[in-house]
Write a protein that holds these residues in place. Structure first.
Motif, PDB file in Angstrom:
ATOM      1  N   LEU B 130      33.526  39.845  41.265  1.00  0.00           N
ATOM      2  CA  LEU B 130      34.860  40.337  41.658  1.00  0.00           C
ATOM      3  C   LEU B 130      35.782  39.174  41.982  1.00  0.00           C
ATOM      4  O   LEU B 130      36.937  39.140  41.560  1.00  0.00           O
ATOM      5  CB  LEU B 130      34.737  41.220  42.907  1.00  0.00           C
ATOM      6  CG  LEU B 130      34.510  42.711  42.735  1.00  0.00           C
ATOM      7  CD1 LEU B 130      34.418  43.354  44.103  1.00  0.00           C
ATOM      8  CD2 LEU B 130      35.621  43.353  41.929  1.00  0.00           C
ATOM      9  N   THR B 131      35.244  38.215  42.755  1.00  0.00           N
ATOM     10  CA  THR B 131      36.060  37.051  43.135  1.00  0.00           C
ATOM     11  C   THR B 131      36.518  36.289  41.899  1.00  0.00           C
ATOM     12  O   THR B 131      37.680  35.883  41.812  1.00  0.00           O
ATOM     13  CB  THR B 131      35.246  36.122  44.062  1.00  0.00           C
ATOM     14  OG1 THR B 131      34.779  36.897  45.160  1.00  0.00           O
ATOM     15  CG2 THR B 131      36.087  34.974  44.587  1.00  0.00           C
ATOM     16  N   THR B 132      35.605  36.092  40.940  1.00  0.00           N
ATOM     17  CA  THR B 132      35.991  35.337  39.737  1.00  0.00           C
ATOM     18  C   THR B 132      36.989  36.111  38.887  1.00  0.00           C
ATOM     19  O   THR B 132      37.627  35.536  38.014  1.00  0.00           O
ATOM     20  CB  THR B 132      34.773  34.980  38.863  1.00  0.00           C
ATOM     21  OG1 THR B 132      34.221  36.176  38.320  1.00  0.00           O
ATOM     22  CG2 THR B 132      33.713  34.232  39.633  1.00  0.00           C
ATOM     23  N   LEU B 133      37.122  37.411  39.139  1.00  0.00           N
ATOM     24  CA  LEU B 133      38.080  38.224  38.380  1.00  0.00           C
ATOM     25  C   LEU B 133      39.378  38.418  39.177  1.00  0.00           C
ATOM     26  O   LEU B 133      40.074  39.431  39.023  1.00  0.00           O
ATOM     27  CB  LEU B 133      37.446  39.580  38.022  1.00  0.00           C
ATOM     28  CG  LEU B 133      36.246  39.468  37.066  1.00  0.00           C
ATOM     29  CD1 LEU B 133      35.480  40.781  36.988  1.00  0.00           C
ATOM     30  CD2 LEU B 133      36.690  39.039  35.681  1.00  0.00           C
ATOM     31  N   SER B 134      39.663  37.462  40.045  1.00  0.00           N
ATOM     32  CA  SER B 134      40.920  37.443  40.827  1.00  0.00           C
ATOM     33  C   SER B 134      41.095  38.683  41.691  1.00  0.00           C
ATOM     34  O   SER B 134      42.208  39.150  41.911  1.00  0.00           O
ATOM     35  CB  SER B 134      42.136  37.303  39.897  1.00  0.00           C
ATOM     36  OG  SER B 134      42.014  36.188  39.070  1.00  0.00           O
ATOM     37  N   THR B 135      39.994  39.234  42.157  1.00  0.00           N
ATOM     38  CA  THR B 135      40.056  40.458  42.972  1.00  0.00           C
ATOM     39  C   THR B 135      39.367  40.198  44.306  1.00  0.00           C
ATOM     40  O   THR B 135      38.202  39.795  44.327  1.00  0.00           O
ATOM     41  CB  THR B 135      39.377  41.625  42.233  1.00  0.00           C
ATOM     42  OG1 THR B 135      39.986  41.752  40.948  1.00  0.00           O
ATOM     43  CG2 THR B 135      39.515  42.930  42.989  1.00  0.00           C
ATOM     44  N   ASP B 136      40.080  40.451  45.390  1.00  0.00           N
ATOM     45  CA  ASP B 136      39.523  40.239  46.728  1.00  0.00           C
ATOM     46  C   ASP B 136      38.542  41.375  47.050  1.00  0.00           C
ATOM     47  O   ASP B 136      38.950  42.536  47.100  1.00  0.00           O
ATOM     48  CB  ASP B 136      40.671  40.218  47.749  1.00  0.00           C
ATOM     49  CG  ASP B 136      40.182  39.969  49.175  1.00  0.00           C
ATOM     50  OD1 ASP B 136      38.961  39.970  49.396  1.00  0.00           O
ATOM     51  OD2 ASP B 136      41.036  39.795  50.059  1.00  0.00           O
ATOM     52  N   PRO B 137      37.259  41.069  47.254  1.00  0.00           N
ATOM     53  CA  PRO B 137      36.289  42.145  47.535  1.00  0.00           C
ATOM     54  C   PRO B 137      36.664  42.976  48.762  1.00  0.00           C
ATOM     55  O   PRO B 137      36.368  44.169  48.810  1.00  0.00           O
ATOM     56  CB  PRO B 137      34.977  41.394  47.775  1.00  0.00           C
ATOM     57  CG  PRO B 137      35.154  40.073  47.135  1.00  0.00           C
ATOM     58  CD  PRO B 137      36.617  39.749  47.214  1.00  0.00           C
ATOM     59  N   PHE B 138      37.328  42.368  49.739  1.00  0.00           N
ATOM     60  CA  PHE B 138      37.716  43.143  50.925  1.00  0.00           C
ATOM     61  C   PHE B 138      38.735  44.220  50.557  1.00  0.00           C
ATOM     62  O   PHE B 138      38.692  45.326  51.086  1.00  0.00           O
ATOM     63  CB  PHE B 138      38.274  42.220  52.016  1.00  0.00           C
ATOM     64  CG  PHE B 138      37.213  41.727  52.935  1.00  0.00           C
ATOM     65  CD1 PHE B 138      36.380  40.689  52.557  1.00  0.00           C
ATOM     66  CD2 PHE B 138      37.011  42.322  54.175  1.00  0.00           C
ATOM     67  CE1 PHE B 138      35.368  40.253  53.388  1.00  0.00           C
ATOM     68  CE2 PHE B 138      35.997  41.887  55.019  1.00  0.00           C
ATOM     69  CZ  PHE B 138      35.181  40.845  54.618  1.00  0.00           C
ATOM     70  N   LYS B 139      39.644  43.877  49.662  1.00  0.00           N
ATOM     71  CA  LYS B 139      40.669  44.861  49.300  1.00  0.00           C
ATOM     72  C   LYS B 139      40.127  45.902  48.314  1.00  0.00           C
ATOM     73  O   LYS B 139      40.490  47.068  48.376  1.00  0.00           O
ATOM     74  CB  LYS B 139      41.880  44.148  48.701  1.00  0.00           C
ATOM     75  CG  LYS B 139      42.654  43.367  49.739  1.00  0.00           C
ATOM     76  CD  LYS B 139      43.806  42.643  49.118  1.00  0.00           C
ATOM     77  CE  LYS B 139      44.418  41.709  50.150  1.00  0.00           C
ATOM     78  NZ  LYS B 139      45.243  40.690  49.541  1.00  0.00           N
ATOM     79  N   PHE B 140      39.266  45.448  47.410  1.00  0.00           N
ATOM     80  CA  PHE B 140      38.798  46.360  46.361  1.00  0.00           C
ATOM     81  C   PHE B 140      37.613  47.198  46.809  1.00  0.00           C
ATOM     82  O   PHE B 140      37.512  48.374  46.464  1.00  0.00           O
ATOM     83  CB  PHE B 140      38.419  45.559  45.110  1.00  0.00           C
ATOM     84  CG  PHE B 140      38.132  46.425  43.914  1.00  0.00           C
ATOM     85  CD1 PHE B 140      39.168  46.959  43.163  1.00  0.00           C
ATOM     86  CD2 PHE B 140      36.832  46.728  43.542  1.00  0.00           C
ATOM     87  CE1 PHE B 140      38.901  47.778  42.063  1.00  0.00           C
ATOM     88  CE2 PHE B 140      36.566  47.535  42.450  1.00  0.00           C
ATOM     89  CZ  PHE B 140      37.609  48.060  41.705  1.00  0.00           C
TER      90      PHE B 140
END
Lengths: 261, 256
Positions: B130-140
């Protein structure tokens, strides 16, 4: 050639004296490594020497304790969450186990960045995902399947498609052929070479698999006891002059590297 | 090892864990208000955490209401106070048993489920992906689960209140000889809005605790299947203890 307005002769990505301590052990003890755009660097080394940690420090998943990570010459070691998310647009990564999201279909996995980070409409993102599936030779009929329904080789292809769908400038491959039969592994190696050439990106791979390293590397570096102990062109790997490298390349239990059993 | 070390190391370890969990909770809460939001993820979690919990909450409530009516009738008979069954059932269900028992059941169902799901994502590197896909795990990942739990638990408890009272009604009218209309009139006349509000406030707090603990232990899990199993167990145990503690604190602070 220039990428993102930067001169081609500077490194695209660099680790400068990177140190990391984990679980009471100094895993990285000053790693110095760099890779230029259009070049493929393979990092070899035994199990547990910190190859994956090296990649993850560059991604910010594991923060470095000391040293610098530079992307296009910019120090991004301490980039905040927002900057990091923007920076990740330059990166693509194929994980060891593919790390596909179980709850999403194959095409949704591939298009994940396009839909959720780039806010691309789903129909357009799906078209891009299908086009990328074709590039990695994954048949379109698998688009609506879930990762658990795919073989290991197909999962790697889907993971590769997800890594390249947004045309990254830096690609990481973590043990890309682990767990695959030799024929599938060779097909994945071919794909990696093709994709790196096609994108003109900087590629860093980590592997134990020397056949894979020989096939995908322009350069090979060996990580041992937290440091890069040898680096050179892939063609020189068989006459490196390093006892460590020779032992590793020939897979001998006897030598300066102690087998971990 | 000397006595101070025996006491000191576990104490420091516990304080470190409390600190880490508090920081995680604060970051998770902040992620609920920061853009980007993921409405699709929130809707999916509302279904999984809220809607799919209805059967277990409903079944718990009906049996608790029924058993409560029987117990109050037995106890009340010793003081010739059997007529207070509807009043005490509704008070007990709305203020205490509805939210607490629903919370405990959901600690098992939801907290363990979240810890196992997120823990598996952690050990299979899906969270790193998720992090490498520019997505914050906390938000997603975390924020949608937290929002869903805090929003749906009060609704689940409201349903539990109604079903619990109806459980008491069925026993009161079916076995204890109460007149149905009188039972309902006594229930409604005795009930105050504050009683329901107390229960719903507890439910929202329990939802927060359950979601945060499930996500926290899942997020920190490591070591494959064993680590995921341990995360699920810890999530249930800690959620349960925190629910009972929070229940006491909220009850004691609530204006009488």
């Amino acid at each position: 050639m220039s990428v993102a307005g930067k001169p081609a002769n500077g490194p695209k990505l660099a680790w400068v004296g990177v140190k990391k301590r984990l679980g009471g052990r100094d895993v990285l003890q000053g790693v110095d490594l760099d890779v230029a755009a259009g070049r493929s660097l393979v990092v070899i080394g035994g199990s547990g020497v910190g190859k994956s940690v090296t990649l993850k420090t560059a991604l910010g998943i594991i923060p470095a304790d000391a040293g610098e990570i530079r992307v296009d010459g910019e120090d991004v070691t301490h980039a905040d969450t927002r900057r990091r998310a923007a920076l990740m647009a330059k990166f693509g990564m194929l994980f060891q186990g593919a790390a596909l999201f179980d709850s999403l279909t194959v095409w949704e996995n591939i298009a994940f960045r396009l839909i959720h980070a780039d806010r691309m409409p789903r129909a357009e993102a799906k078209a891009r995902a299908l086009e990328t599936m074709r590039k990695v030779r994954l048949a379109p009929e698998f688009a609506e399947r879930y990762p658990v329904e795919l073989s290991g080789g197909m999962q790697k292809r889907a993971g590769l498609a997800r890594a390249i769908v947004s045309r990254p400038e830096i690609l990481f491959f973590d043990e890309p052929t682990t767990g695959l039969d030799p024929i599938t592994a060779d097909a994945i190696n071919d794909l990696i070479v093709e994709m790196v050439k096609d994108l003109g990106c900087a590629a860093v791979s980590i592997t134990h698999d020397m056949a894979s390293a020989r096939k995908i590397a322009d350069e090979i570096a060996m990580l041992h006891q937290g440091k890069i102990i040898w680096r050179g062109p892939a063609a020189d790997i068989d006459h490196s002059g390093s006892a460590h490298v020779e032992q590793f390349v020939h897979g001998r239990a006897d030598g300066p590297i102690q087998a971990v059993v | 090892m000397n006595l101070f070390a025996r006491i000191g190391y576990p104490t420091i370890g516990m304080l470190r864990e409390v600190g880490a969990a508090s920081l995680f909770a604060a970051r998770a809460a902040r992620a609920c208000f920061d853009a980007p939001m993921y409405p699709g993820q929130i809707a999916r979690q509302v279904m999984r955490i809220g809607w799919l919990s209805l059967p277990v909450v409903g079944l718990t409530a009906v049996f608790i209401g029924a058993a409560l009516a029987l117990n109050i009738y037995t106890g009340g008979a010793r003081f010739n106070a059997e007529q207070f069954v509807p009043n005490i059932v509704v008070l007990g269900i709305t203020r205490e048993l509805g939210p607490v028992l629903a919370g405990l059941m959901l600690a098992g169902r939801v907290s363990a489920g979240l810890a196992a799901e997120i823990g598996t994502m952690r050990v299979t590197e899906q969270i790193d992906a998720l992090t490498t896909l520019s997505t914050d795990p906390f938000k997603f990942l975390i924020a949608p689960r937290l929002i869903a739990a805090v929003a749906t638990f009060p609704l689940l408890v409201l349903v539990a209140d109604i079903i619990g009272v109806m459980g008491g009604y069925l026993v009161g009218v079916g076995s204890l000889g109460f007149n149905g209309a009188v039972y309902l009139r006594n229930t409604l006349n005795f009930l105050e809005a504050g009683d329901v509000m107390l229960g719903l406030t507890k439910a929202a707090a329990f939802g927060f605790v359950i979601a945060v603990m499930g996500c926290y232990f899942g997020f920190r899990s490591k070591g494959g299947a064993l680590g995921v199993g341990r995360a699920a167990t810890n999530a249930v145990v800690v959620s349960t203890v925190l629910i009972l503690a929070a229940n006491y604190v909220i009850t004691s602070m609530w204006p009488s």
